[in-house]
Design a protein around this motif. Structure first.
Motif, PDB file in Angstrom:
ATOM      1  N   LEU A  29     -14.210 -45.824  48.033  1.00 11.67           N
ATOM      2  CA  LEU A  29     -13.244 -46.196  49.062  1.00 11.67           C
ATOM      3  C   LEU A  29     -12.023 -46.873  48.444  1.00 11.67           C
ATOM      4  CD1 LEU A  29     -12.414 -46.449  52.020  1.00 11.67           C
ATOM      5  CD2 LEU A  29     -13.623 -48.632  52.072  1.00 11.67           C
ATOM      6  N   LEU A  30     -12.252 -47.819  47.531  1.00 11.36           N
ATOM      7  CA  LEU A  30     -11.128 -48.487  46.862  1.00 11.36           C
ATOM      8  C   LEU A  30     -10.260 -47.476  46.119  1.00 11.36           C
ATOM      9  CD1 LEU A  30     -12.961 -51.625  45.429  1.00 11.36           C
ATOM     10  CD2 LEU A  30     -11.308 -51.569  47.308  1.00 11.36           C
ATOM     11  N   GLN A  31     -10.907 -46.503  45.481  1.00 12.05           N
ATOM     12  CA  GLN A  31     -10.171 -45.479  44.735  1.00 12.05           C
ATOM     13  C   GLN A  31      -9.398 -44.583  45.694  1.00 12.05           C
ATOM     14  OE1 GLN A  31     -10.652 -41.924  44.201  1.00 12.05           O
ATOM     15  NE2 GLN A  31      -9.080 -41.987  42.631  1.00 12.05           N
ATOM     16  N   ALA A  32     -10.016 -44.223  46.827  1.00 15.62           N
ATOM     17  CA  ALA A  32      -9.387 -43.301  47.782  1.00 15.62           C
ATOM     18  C   ALA A  32      -8.126 -43.872  48.421  1.00 15.62           C
ATOM     19  CB  ALA A  32     -10.390 -42.917  48.874  1.00 15.62           C
ATOM     20  N   THR A  37      -7.508 -53.271  43.585  1.00 11.99           N
ATOM     21  CA  THR A  37      -8.811 -53.727  43.101  1.00 11.99           C
ATOM     22  C   THR A  37      -9.747 -52.572  42.715  1.00 11.99           C
ATOM     23  OG1 THR A  37      -9.564 -53.871  45.391  1.00 11.99           O
ATOM     24  CG2 THR A  37      -8.736 -55.895  44.375  1.00 11.99           C
ATOM     25  N   ASP A  38      -9.231 -51.353  42.724  1.00 11.45           N
ATOM     26  CA  ASP A  38     -10.023 -50.202  42.271  1.00 11.45           C
ATOM     27  C   ASP A  38     -10.412 -50.437  40.812  1.00 11.45           C
ATOM     28  OD1 ASP A  38     -10.978 -47.702  41.403  1.00 11.45           O
ATOM     29  OD2 ASP A  38      -8.985 -46.806  41.349  1.00 11.45           O
ATOM     30  N   PRO A  39     -11.730 -50.511  40.504  1.00 10.05           N
ATOM     31  CA  PRO A  39     -12.140 -50.843  39.144  1.00 10.05           C
ATOM     32  C   PRO A  39     -11.815 -49.764  38.113  1.00 10.05           C
ATOM     33  CG  PRO A  39     -14.063 -50.359  40.500  1.00 10.05           C
ATOM     34  CD  PRO A  39     -12.874 -50.367  41.399  1.00 10.05           C
ATOM     35  N   ARG A  44      -3.959 -46.622  40.437  1.00  6.32           N
ATOM     36  CA  ARG A  44      -2.944 -45.757  39.816  1.00  6.32           C
ATOM     37  C   ARG A  44      -3.352 -44.291  39.724  1.00  6.32           C
ATOM     38  NH1 ARG A  44      -3.389 -50.254  36.766  1.00  6.32           N
ATOM     39  NH2 ARG A  44      -4.540 -49.142  35.172  1.00  6.32           N
ATOM     40  N   GLN A  45      -4.594 -43.942  40.071  1.00  3.68           N
ATOM     41  CA  GLN A  45      -5.038 -42.554  39.968  1.00  3.68           C
ATOM     42  C   GLN A  45      -5.044 -41.921  41.353  1.00  3.68           C
ATOM     43  OE1 GLN A  45      -5.190 -39.742  38.638  1.00  3.68           O
ATOM     44  NE2 GLN A  45      -6.724 -39.961  37.033  1.00  3.68           N
ATOM     45  N   HIS A  49     -10.217 -38.670  42.042  1.00  2.00           N
ATOM     46  CA  HIS A  49     -10.193 -38.528  40.581  1.00  2.00           C
ATOM     47  C   HIS A  49     -10.958 -39.719  40.009  1.00  2.00           C
ATOM     48  CE1 HIS A  49      -7.017 -35.786  41.657  1.00  2.00           C
ATOM     49  NE2 HIS A  49      -6.897 -35.392  40.397  1.00  2.00           N
ATOM     50  N   TYR A  50     -12.277 -39.605  40.014  1.00  2.00           N
ATOM     51  CA  TYR A  50     -13.137 -40.746  39.708  1.00  2.00           C
ATOM     52  C   TYR A  50     -13.202 -41.038  38.215  1.00  2.00           C
ATOM     53  CZ  TYR A  50     -14.429 -39.484  44.412  1.00  2.00           C
ATOM     54  OH  TYR A  50     -14.376 -39.160  45.743  1.00  2.00           O
TER      55      TYR A  50
END
Length: 131
Positions: A29-32, A37-39, A44-45, A49-50
């Motif tokens: 979810l943080l990445q999406a 705070t996306d670890p 930035r991605q 794109h995990y």
């Protein structure tokens, strides 16, 4: 497959593989949403794109099948550093290399090049493909 030991170069939307390796739904979810705070990338991605340093999941580009060439390069580096541990700051890059393909990868030359390159030096690698 051993997260944190083996190296993974997933297809850019391979959510199931990343979840199976230990990527959490909260991290997805943080990445999406591109959260700072996306670890994996600090927002930035691009979405889906995990990547995870802890799990050895390498973040890849949106160009499909290029991750296969990266997996071959990582496997060759691991073999080289295992034979010449003084060549790297830390000895060896242990584990196998795994990559995954999505639906009909768009660059067939990358796939055939990686398969040929992976066979010649007998490097540890597996490809996962789904249709």
């Amino acid at each position: 497959m051993r997260p944190g030991y083996d190296w993974f170069f997933p297809y850019y939307r391979d959510r199931a593989l990343c979840l199976a390796l230990g990527f959490t739904p909260a991290e997805m979810l943080l990445q999406a949403v591109g959260a700072a705070t996306d670890p994996a990338s600090g927002g930035r991605q691009m979405p889906a794109h995990y990547g995870s340093r802890a799990l050895n999941i390498v973040s890849v580009s949106a160009s499909t099948s290029t991750q296969l060439l990266h997996a071959v390069g990582c496997a060759e580096a691991g073999r080289y550093f295992s034979q010449y541990p003084d060549a790297a700051a830390k000895p060896g890059v242990p584990g196998d290399r795994s990559s995954s393909l999505g639906w009909e990868p768009g660059v067939p030359g990358d796939r055939s090049s990686s398969l040929g390159g992976g066979r010649l030096p007998r490097i540890p690698r597996r490809d996962l493909s789904w249709r």
